[in-house]
Design an enzyme around this catalytic site. Structure first.
Site, short mmCIF file in Angstrom:
data_model
loop_
_atom_site.label_atom_id
_atom_site.label_comp_id
_atom_site.label_asym_id
_atom_site.label_seq_id
_atom_site.Cartn_x
_atom_site.Cartn_y
_atom_site.Cartn_z
N HIS A 171 26.90 -11.60 -1.49
CA HIS A 171 26.55 -10.22 -1.53
C HIS A 171 26.99 -10.00 -3.02
O HIS A 171 27.48 -10.10 -4.67
CB HIS A 171 27.12 -9.45 -1.18
CG HIS A 171 26.77 -9.62 0.55
ND1 HIS A 171 28.29 -8.83 1.44
CD2 HIS A 171 26.28 -9.65 0.92
CE1 HIS A 171 27.55 -8.80 2.46
NE2 HIS A 171 26.45 -9.64 2.27
N GLU A 189 38.19 -10.07 2.18
CA GLU A 189 38.10 -9.26 1.76
C GLU A 189 38.71 -9.21 0.41
O GLU A 189 40.54 -9.21 0.16
CB GLU A 189 37.12 -8.29 2.12
CG GLU A 189 36.77 -8.42 2.94
CD GLU A 189 35.63 -7.80 2.64
OE1 GLU A 189 35.20 -7.94 2.28
OE2 GLU A 189 34.12 -8.50 3.86
N HIS A 241 34.43 -12.66 0.32
CA HIS A 241 34.02 -11.28 -0.09
C HIS A 241 34.95 -10.27 -0.53
O HIS A 241 36.18 -9.95 -1.02
CB HIS A 241 33.17 -10.06 0.78
CG HIS A 241 32.31 -11.30 1.70
ND1 HIS A 241 31.40 -10.75 1.82
CD2 HIS A 241 31.88 -11.96 2.33
CE1 HIS A 241 30.63 -11.73 2.62
NE2 HIS A 241 30.84 -13.03 2.70
N GLU A 251 29.46 -7.89 -5.32
CA GLU A 251 30.95 -8.95 -5.19
C GLU A 251 30.88 -9.72 -6.18
O GLU A 251 31.83 -10.96 -5.69
CB GLU A 251 30.82 -9.06 -3.54
CG GLU A 251 30.21 -7.97 -3.40
CD GLU A 251 30.60 -8.25 -1.25
OE1 GLU A 251 31.17 -9.18 -0.92
OE2 GLU A 251 30.69 -7.46 -0.21
N TYR A 297 29.93 -4.68 15.21
CA TYR A 297 29.80 -6.35 15.14
C TYR A 297 28.08 -6.04 14.56
O TYR A 297 27.06 -5.71 15.48
CB TYR A 297 30.25 -6.87 16.37
CG TYR A 297 29.58 -8.31 15.75
CD1 TYR A 297 30.43 -9.25 15.61
CD2 TYR A 297 28.23 -8.85 17.00
CE1 TYR A 297 30.11 -10.67 15.12
CE2 TYR A 297 27.67 -9.72 16.61
CZ TYR A 297 28.42 -11.19 16.06
OH TYR A 297 28.07 -12.27 15.14
#
Length: 412
Positions: free
Chosen positions: A184, A374, A308, A187, A353
């Site tokens: 991403h 993350e 992430h 990120e 989800y």
């Protein structure tokens, strides 16, 4: 007087043009034997050129004109068949088509900034900065030259906009662990983490250090750490170069690359190009996702982590049962204890989800552990701020070592 790199280039061009049969007819020698027999090189020139070849860098480091670089890449495989396939793929990827002037300028900029013998810094990666694609390419060249026995670099894909996407292998063992970052765009702090980690581990292994109870040199002889620091370079460039796109997550086509994998792909609700969340017209429609899919299938790593950046969390579960679930939970708990990140058990039946994720595809395909980690904290979807770097590194510094230790215990 020609400089040494230019002299070496000319010698290689002559070899590629007039003597392909000499190299192809001989039994497979070492790189040093081949070059010493076929080129009039002094010992220090030989050592330098071999180090460059092993790093995949002779094509990008030599300050050559664009058309000569393309010609060399086309002819060198014939003249020097002992070159590793990965190096040849890197050579072709680093040399864009002549019909693409921006790519040509990019290559010329790359070679002008690339490291030469005697100019290598002792500390390469600076993670306390907005770390972009040019930083990545430059620093990988330095690391490959500083640690030629530990680090190899090649390009495994080309992005939508034509940027080569590098992959790095640290270590020599046949069991591997795969870590990826910046799938991403916003990120990009995950690239800072992975690049600093690569250098930190390589330096520690070279100095025979034991860190966090792990003998890294021994681990890297049994296993390999394979890292894709920036899966989505086009998106990162977009997010970093224009404040209007700071929150952009997708690739250049507006496709979310972590919604591209063939597992519950239809459960992704966004159906048109978007800064985030669009699954694409079909699974693996994007070159970045398709290449990651193929690389993972070829590598078959013992475990994987996709980094992430949002919230300090670990996703580890995707329908595992029995022994697989117990095994993966133990490893997830080890990572949770060192990062202090809580474990989340996301289920397909959860209303929140969304399908198409890399972790879920990996677990379903290989029945091996995979984690989405993350890091840091975003505010209103903005990129993680640089002031968070110190605690991000403290939390994640030994995650790769834990995974390598796990990989070393797995059966052949």
């Amino acid at each position: 007087m020609l400089s040494r790199p230019i002299s070496l280039l000319i010698a290689l061009l002559i070899l590629a043009t007039v003597a392909p049969g000499i190299a192809t007819a001989a039994p497979r020698p070492t790189a040093e034997q081949s070059l010493l027999a076929l080129l009039p090189l002094a010992p220090e020139q030989l050592a330098w050129l071999c180090a460059e070849l092993r790093a995949g860098g002779v094509f990008s480091f030599l300050p050559v004109e664009f058309h000569l670089a393309r010609y060399l890449a086309a002819r060198l495989p014939i003249a020097c068949p002992w070159l590793a396939l990965g190096q040849l793929e890197l050579a072709r990827a680093l040399i864009p088509p002549a019909t693409t002037p921006p790519a040509a300028r990019w290559l010329q900029k790359l070679v002008s900034e690339a490291p030469m013998l005697g100019s290598l810094p002792q500390q390469v990666v600076n993670p306390r900065q907005v770390y972009g694609y040019n930083n990545l390419i430059r620093d990988l060249g330095y690391l490959a030259a500083l640690y030629p026995d530990l680090i190899s670099v090649w390009s495994y894909a080309t992005s939508v906009e034509g940027r080569p996407i590098p992959v790095v292998r640290l270590g020599s063992g046949h069991r591997s662990v795969l870590l990826t970052g910046s799938i991403h765009a916003r990120e990009w702090m995950t690239t800072n983490l992975l690049m600093y980690q690569l250098e930190y581990y390589a330096k520690a292994a070279t100095e025979n250090k034991v860190l966090w109870g792990f003998d890294l040199r021994a681990l890297l002889e049994e296993t390999s750490l394979v890292v894709i620091p920036m899966v989505n370079p086009d998106g990162v460039v977009k997010a970093q170069s224009n404040r209007a796109y700071r929150t952009w997550k997708a690739n250049a086509n507006g496709v979310d690359l972590n919604r591209q994998f063939p597992v519950n792909w239809e459960k992704t609700p966004i159906t048109k190009p978007s800064p985030a969340g669009y699954r694409g017209p079909a699974p693996l429609s994007e070159p970045e996702a398709a290449a990651l899919f193929r690389l993972t299938q070829a590598l078959r790593p013992e475990a994987s982590v996709m980094y992430h950046s949002r919230g300090g969390l670990i996703y580890w579960y995707f329908n595992q049962q029995g022994a697989d679930k117990a095994r993966d939970l133990v490893l997830a708990q080890r990572i949770s204890r060192t990062t202090y990140y809580p474990l989340l058990t996301e289920r397909v039946t959860d209303p929140s989800y969304i399908g198409g994720g890399y972790k879920d595809w990996f677990i379903e395909t290989f029945r091996r552990p995979s984690f989405t980690i993350e890091i840091g904290w975003e505010v209103n979807g903005q990129p993680v701020e640089l002031y968070q770097w110190n605690h991000i590194w403290r939390e994640n510094c030994d995650v790769a070592a834990i995974l390598l230790d796990y990989a070393a215990t797995q059966p052949d």
